[in-house]
Write an enzyme that holds these catalytic residues in place. Structure first.
Site, mmCIF file in Angstrom:
data_model
loop_
_atom_site.group_PDB
_atom_site.id
_atom_site.type_symbol
_atom_site.label_atom_id
_atom_site.label_comp_id
_atom_site.label_asym_id
_atom_site.label_seq_id
_atom_site.Cartn_x
_atom_site.Cartn_y
_atom_site.Cartn_z
ATOM 1 N N ASP A 13 0.819 -1.222 0.000
ATOM 2 C CA ASP A 13 0.000 0.000 0.000
ATOM 3 C C ASP A 13 0.849 1.266 0.000
ATOM 4 O O ASP A 13 0.439 2.301 0.508
ATOM 5 C CB ASP A 13 -0.951 0.025 1.208
ATOM 6 C CG ASP A 13 -1.749 -1.254 1.360
ATOM 7 O OD1 ASP A 13 -2.390 -1.646 0.374
ATOM 8 O OD2 ASP A 13 -1.713 -1.859 2.449
ATOM 9 N N LYS A 16 2.493 2.268 -5.111
ATOM 10 C CA LYS A 16 3.216 1.767 -6.283
ATOM 11 C C LYS A 16 2.479 2.073 -7.575
ATOM 12 O O LYS A 16 3.094 2.379 -8.596
ATOM 13 C CB LYS A 16 3.430 0.255 -6.155
ATOM 14 C CG LYS A 16 4.306 -0.165 -4.985
ATOM 15 C CD LYS A 16 4.472 -1.673 -4.925
ATOM 16 C CE LYS A 16 3.184 -2.394 -4.607
ATOM 17 N NZ LYS A 16 2.638 -2.086 -3.271
ATOM 18 N N GLY A 40 -3.896 -4.240 -4.871
ATOM 19 C CA GLY A 40 -4.707 -3.195 -5.468
ATOM 20 C C GLY A 40 -3.885 -1.967 -5.790
ATOM 21 O O GLY A 40 -3.257 -1.399 -4.903
ATOM 22 N N HIS A 41 -3.859 -1.563 -7.052
ATOM 23 C CA HIS A 41 -3.144 -0.358 -7.467
ATOM 24 C C HIS A 41 -4.173 0.711 -7.824
ATOM 25 O O HIS A 41 -4.922 0.552 -8.781
ATOM 26 C CB HIS A 41 -2.264 -0.647 -8.695
ATOM 27 C CG HIS A 41 -1.139 -1.583 -8.396
ATOM 28 N ND1 HIS A 41 -0.291 -2.054 -9.367
ATOM 29 C CD2 HIS A 41 -0.715 -2.134 -7.245
ATOM 30 C CE1 HIS A 41 0.609 -2.861 -8.820
ATOM 31 N NE2 HIS A 41 0.361 -2.924 -7.536
ATOM 32 N N GLN A 223 2.859 -6.766 -3.641
ATOM 33 C CA GLN A 223 2.928 -6.446 -2.217
ATOM 34 C C GLN A 223 4.327 -5.984 -1.790
ATOM 35 O O GLN A 223 5.312 -6.213 -2.481
ATOM 36 C CB GLN A 223 2.540 -7.670 -1.375
ATOM 37 C CG GLN A 223 1.123 -8.162 -1.587
ATOM 38 C CD GLN A 223 0.962 -9.039 -2.801
ATOM 39 O OE1 GLN A 223 1.932 -9.477 -3.412
ATOM 40 N NE2 GLN A 223 -0.263 -9.298 -3.166
#
Length: 429
Positions: A13, A16, A40-41, A223
């Site tokens: 988180d 990125k 999740g991006h 991650q």
């Protein structure tokens, strides 16, 4: 742009997606090398948010080829949903995306097994996203996984039957959960054949040809490094290698084809799920320090994939220095600097204390890491607004002093600084 690995170097988180999206116009290829739909991006374009799980962040750029490597695990249903969302927004996904034929497929029995295990563990649960990531990687290692290329195999039915027999025994007899039907699995396989198989490709071959042609590659991790199955806070980790070295195996490239490693981290620290967190100040379970709450609320710290509230705390220089070492980080990209605006003081963890001894590295034992006390340096905060700053001259002196101290503690230069969610909210150093 050189051939660069971009990875998170905390517990995920770190922002990125924004950094990769920012760099994508300057590269020819963005290649994802590990993880699955648990990553999740979030990309912000104007006032619109786009959350990507599987597809590399470069998909929004017209001249950027996006690759999903063999080191990933792919949920066909989630990936197709993501593709359709982008197609509806006018993004020609099939023209810009290729998927490694050797990547592993997450099937319904992986998700069921993941969820049932977490329930059975009760208070001892790891805190997984329940998306079947771990069981899929287990099948890969146990040599019973189903790859994208296997959809064309004449023994696929036999292999699926064997997998279902094994998993349903575990679900029903051991975990006391409902079994998975063959019809559920067949539906997922049919979807993968129809929508994903046409995008299957020899990703290592594509990369080799592109590199020889002089194209630049951005290798994208999922991650953070502290969730690496070898170097993270085991067992509170993900099921794959998240460090820079995983880019080589996860895409089929050699060490000589990487020029730089960009380590992405926040100006503070967050973590989702269970596990030790030495500098923690705030969480949903009752820890409620004003500074930690400030970071959680101003930083909007909720998981982009899970929606779970993130635990927040001060910047942990011991963790980041550990990540710099194990990844060979050549430059830091620090995000969410603006979240610290308005704090009277800012703390930086420079070491740990355990049983009266000073530690300057991360203990391998999770119980020891959970027992350490952070050794802080306290720096003056700032009242000025750094949101949207695009040059160092626009930052208050105290903010610049914090960045300089981070460089010293982590033994790595800061090369990028994010001051807001938009592409234009960036300082290149």
């Amino acid at each position: 742009m050189t051939n660069t690995i971009a990875i998170g170097i905390q517990w995920g988180d770190e922002g990125k997606g924004k950094i990769v999206d920012l760099l994508a116009p300057d590269v020819d290829v963005v290649a994802r090398f590990q993880g699955g739909p648990n990553a999740g991006h979030t990309l912000v374009l104007g006032d619109k948010k786009t959350v990507l799980n599987h597809i590399p962040s470069g998909i929004l750029h017209e001249d950027t080829l996006c690759l999903i490597g063999n080191g990933t695990v792919v949920d066909p249903k989630r990936l197709v949903e993501e593709m359709d969302m982008l197609l509806a927004a006018g993004i020609p996904v099939p023209e810009r995306l290729k998927i490694a034929e050797r990547c592993q497929l997450i099937l319904p029995y992986h998700r069921s097994l993941d969820a049932a295990r977490e329930v059975a563990k009760g208070k001892g649960k790891i805190g997984t996203t329940g998306k079947g990531i771990g069981p899929c990687y287990e099948d890969k290692t146990a040599r019973r996984g189903i790859r994208l290329v296997d959809l064309t195999s004449d023994d696929l039915d036999e292999r699926i039957d064997a997998n279902l027999e094994y998993v349903n025994f575990m679900l029903v007899e051991y975990l006391k959960a409902a079994p998975v039907s063959r019809a559920e699995v067949d539906e997922m396989l049919d979807l993968a054949r129809e929508r994903l198989l046409p995008l299957a490709a020899d990703v290592p071959l594509i990369l080799q040809r592109r590199i020889k042609a002089g194209d630049s590659i951005l290798y994208e991790g999922a991650q953070g490094s502290m969730l690496d199955v070898d170097h993270g806070t085991y067992p509170f980790v993900t099921s794959s290698n998240t460090v820079a070295g995983a880019a080589l195996a996860g895409l089929g490239v050699g060490p000589g084809q990487v020029d730089a490693v960009l380590g992405i981290c926040k100006a503070y620290t967050t973590r989702v799920g269970a596990g030790p967190f030495p500098t923690e100040l705030y969480n949903a379970e009752g820890m409620d320090c004003p500074s930690g709450k400030h970071m959680a609320e101003k930083g909007n710290e909720f998981g982009s994939t899970t929606g779970r509230p993130r635990r927040t705390g001060w910047f942990d220089g011991v963790v980041v220095q550990h990540a710099v070492r194990i990844n060979g980080v050549t430059g830091l990209a620090i995000t969410k600097m603006d979240v610290l605006d308005g704090l009277e003081e800012v703390k930086l963890c420079v070491a740990y204390e355990l049983d009266g001894q000073r530690l300057e590295s991360v203990p391998a034992c999770c119980k020891q890491l959970a027992a350490v006390k952070p050794v802080y340096e306290t720096l003056p905060g700032w009242s000025e607004n750094t949101f949207g700053a695009t040059s160092m001259d626009q930052l208050p002196a105290n903010a610049r002093a914090l960045l300089k101290r981070i460089e010293e503690v982590c033994d790595c230069p800061v090369t990028m600084l994010s001051t807001g969610p938009d592409r234009k909210h960036i300082i290149h150093l």
